[in-house]
Design a protein around this motif. Sequence first.
Motif, short mmCIF file in Angstrom:
data_model
loop_
_atom_site.label_atom_id
_atom_site.label_comp_id
_atom_site.label_asym_id
_atom_site.label_seq_id
_atom_site.Cartn_x
_atom_site.Cartn_y
_atom_site.Cartn_z
N PHE A 177 0.84 -1.19 0.00
CA PHE A 177 0.00 0.00 0.00
C PHE A 177 0.88 1.24 0.00
O PHE A 177 1.83 1.35 0.79
CB PHE A 177 -0.90 0.03 1.24
CG PHE A 177 -2.04 -0.95 1.19
CD1 PHE A 177 -3.24 -0.62 0.56
CD2 PHE A 177 -1.91 -2.21 1.76
CE1 PHE A 177 -4.29 -1.52 0.51
CE2 PHE A 177 -2.96 -3.12 1.72
CZ PHE A 177 -4.15 -2.77 1.09
N MET A 178 0.57 2.19 -0.88
CA MET A 178 1.26 3.48 -0.92
C MET A 178 0.20 4.56 -0.78
O MET A 178 -0.74 4.62 -1.59
CB MET A 178 2.08 3.61 -2.21
CG MET A 178 3.09 2.48 -2.36
SD MET A 178 4.17 2.62 -3.79
CE MET A 178 5.20 3.97 -3.29
N ILE A 179 0.36 5.40 0.23
CA ILE A 179 -0.74 6.23 0.69
C ILE A 179 -0.40 7.71 0.54
O ILE A 179 0.65 8.17 1.00
CB ILE A 179 -1.04 5.93 2.18
CG1 ILE A 179 -1.20 4.41 2.39
CG2 ILE A 179 -2.28 6.67 2.64
CD1 ILE A 179 -1.13 3.99 3.85
N ALA A 180 -1.32 8.44 -0.08
CA ALA A 180 -1.21 9.90 -0.23
C ALA A 180 -2.58 10.49 0.10
O ALA A 180 -3.41 10.66 -0.79
CB ALA A 180 -0.77 10.27 -1.64
N ALA A 189 -1.32 3.87 7.46
CA ALA A 189 -0.12 3.04 7.37
C ALA A 189 0.05 2.21 8.64
O ALA A 189 0.40 1.02 8.58
CB ALA A 189 1.12 3.91 7.12
N TYR A 190 -0.19 2.81 9.77
CA TYR A 190 -0.09 2.13 11.07
C TYR A 190 -1.11 1.00 11.16
O TYR A 190 -0.76 -0.14 11.52
CB TYR A 190 -0.32 3.18 12.16
CG TYR A 190 -0.48 2.68 13.57
CD1 TYR A 190 0.62 2.39 14.37
CD2 TYR A 190 -1.75 2.57 14.14
CE1 TYR A 190 0.47 1.97 15.68
CE2 TYR A 190 -1.92 2.16 15.44
CZ TYR A 190 -0.81 1.86 16.22
OH TYR A 190 -0.97 1.45 17.53
N LEU A 200 3.12 2.38 3.10
CA LEU A 200 4.02 3.53 3.12
C LEU A 200 3.25 4.82 2.94
O LEU A 200 2.53 4.99 1.95
CB LEU A 200 5.06 3.41 2.00
CG LEU A 200 5.92 2.14 2.00
CD1 LEU A 200 6.78 2.10 0.76
CD2 LEU A 200 6.77 2.07 3.26
N ASP A 201 3.40 5.72 3.89
CA ASP A 201 2.88 7.08 3.78
C ASP A 201 3.89 7.86 2.94
O ASP A 201 4.92 8.29 3.43
CB ASP A 201 2.74 7.64 5.20
CG ASP A 201 2.56 9.14 5.26
OD1 ASP A 201 2.29 9.76 4.23
OD2 ASP A 201 2.70 9.70 6.38
N ILE A 202 3.57 8.03 1.65
CA ILE A 202 4.57 8.63 0.74
C ILE A 202 4.22 10.05 0.31
O ILE A 202 5.06 10.72 -0.31
CB ILE A 202 4.78 7.76 -0.52
CG1 ILE A 202 3.49 7.68 -1.36
CG2 ILE A 202 5.29 6.39 -0.15
CD1 ILE A 202 3.73 7.22 -2.77
N GLY A 203 3.00 10.51 0.60
CA GLY A 203 2.64 11.82 0.12
C GLY A 203 2.62 11.85 -1.41
O GLY A 203 2.62 10.81 -2.08
N HIS A 204 2.64 13.05 -1.96
CA HIS A 204 2.59 13.22 -3.41
C HIS A 204 4.02 13.20 -3.96
O HIS A 204 4.52 14.18 -4.53
CB HIS A 204 1.88 14.53 -3.77
CG HIS A 204 1.23 14.52 -5.11
ND1 HIS A 204 1.68 13.76 -6.17
CD2 HIS A 204 0.14 15.19 -5.59
CE1 HIS A 204 0.93 13.95 -7.22
NE2 HIS A 204 -0.03 14.82 -6.90
#
Length: 209
Positions: A177-180, A189-190, A200-204
Amino acid sequence: SMARFGDGEFAIMSNQRRQKFQHLDDKLAKRLKEVLDSKIDELLIGVADNYGNLDHYNESGKAGIRLYMTDEVREQHFQYIERGRKYHNAYISRPYALFADNTTDAPLRRFAALSQIWDGRDVIFVEGSLTGLGVGNDLFDNAKSIRRIEVPAEHSFDKYDEILAAALKYGEKNTLFMIAMGPSAGVLAYDLCIAGYQALDIGHMDLEY
């Protein structure tokens, strides 16, 4: 997995409105504190590297950090940061614009290193409806597959339970999972990490790419 904390997250925890796309929410503030205080081996906690020497940033980056990091903001952050704990760098998702070496090939090498995370993986983007991660660029072309869960572009935490339920429904054993989705991303993510996924909290990220 990774959850990242920057100005927006610290502001929400302190009940200060800083971002227009997520209104203040006591439950979100409580969840962010829970994530920041957590000590799970599989979850990295990222904090923006704003507190010490800034020589690795360019002049514009240094100026922006100094403008933001007032004595009051520093004191606010230190209410939540545990002295002596090892945090990871929240700027992992911003490997270009701030850095002094951004006129060299160093940012490309950082992106190449990051791309190994999703290489050959089945990926689900959980993203704001206006984000479009990877649209119009080749940053994620080496992923095996990409699916998307679109969430509200603003105030996504209002729909958090539905978003988490959708992720758990469509996620498979080895899904990345990649989260923005703004300040809610670290909480998701937690929760996904606890459920056994890599998230992963990746933002933009691809804006800088």
